[in-house]
Design a protein around this motif. Structure first.
Motif, PDB file in Angstrom:
ATOM      1  N   ARG A   3       0.836  -1.213   0.000  1.00 54.02           N
ATOM      2  CA  ARG A   3       0.000   0.000   0.000  1.00 54.02           C
ATOM      3  C   ARG A   3       0.862   1.250   0.000  1.00 54.02           C
ATOM      4  N   PHE A   4       1.949   1.222   0.759  1.00 55.56           N
ATOM      5  CA  PHE A   4       2.868   2.352   0.821  1.00 55.56           C
ATOM      6  C   PHE A   4       3.488   2.610  -0.548  1.00 55.56           C
ATOM      7  N   ILE A   5       3.939   1.554  -1.203  1.00 52.49           N
ATOM      8  CA  ILE A   5       4.545   1.675  -2.534  1.00 52.49           C
ATOM      9  C   ILE A   5       3.523   2.194  -3.536  1.00 52.49           C
ATOM     10  N   GLU A   6       2.306   1.681  -3.481  1.00 50.36           N
ATOM     11  CA  GLU A   6       1.248   2.151  -4.380  1.00 50.36           C
ATOM     12  C   GLU A   6       0.948   3.625  -4.137  1.00 50.36           C
ATOM     13  N   MET A   7       0.918   4.027  -2.881  1.00 49.43           N
ATOM     14  CA  MET A   7       0.668   5.429  -2.545  1.00 49.43           C
ATOM     15  C   MET A   7       1.775   6.318  -3.130  1.00 49.43           C
ATOM     16  N   LEU A   8       3.019   5.852  -3.038  1.00 49.14           N
ATOM     17  CA  LEU A   8       4.133   6.636  -3.572  1.00 49.14           C
ATOM     18  C   LEU A   8       4.026   6.834  -5.077  1.00 49.14           C
ATOM     19  N   ARG A   9       3.541   5.821  -5.756  1.00 55.84           N
ATOM     20  CA  ARG A   9       3.399   5.926  -7.212  1.00 55.84           C
ATOM     21  C   ARG A   9       2.356   6.964  -7.610  1.00 55.84           C
TER      22      ARG A   9
END
Length: 89
Positions: A3-9
């Motif tokens: 979720r964190f990685i997706e948010m960063l994208r």
């Protein structure tokens, strides 16, 4: 973590700049102070975003390939340990 990685994208350059400014000033745009946890999370987001969106030399913490300036200067204390000319020691 996914979720964190997706948010960063999904972070826009404007949101990145807002996070960066908040870390630099230690407060949000509305004046509220960042907690330690918020500052740590903002820094993580900034560094991850920069890795995907900025060249290495523009990223937070970039130090370049050159050696530290202090390494290029002679160490004055080193002369204390050199034997004198003609010394048998």
């Amino acid at each position: 973590m996914d979720r964190f990685i997706e948010m960063l994208r999904n972070i826009s350059p404007e949101v990145y700049q807002s996070l960066k400014q908040a870390v630099e000033l230690g407060k949000w745009p509305d004046g509220r102070k960042l907690s330690r946890e918020q500052k740590a999370m903002c820094l993580q987001a900034m560094i991850a975003w920069e890795a995907d969106n900025l060249p290495e030399e523009q990223r937070t913490g970039y130090m370049g390939k050159a050696e530290c300036a202090s390494k290029s200067q002679p160490d004055p204390a080193a002369e204390l340990y050199h034997p004198a000319n003609g010394s048998l020691h």
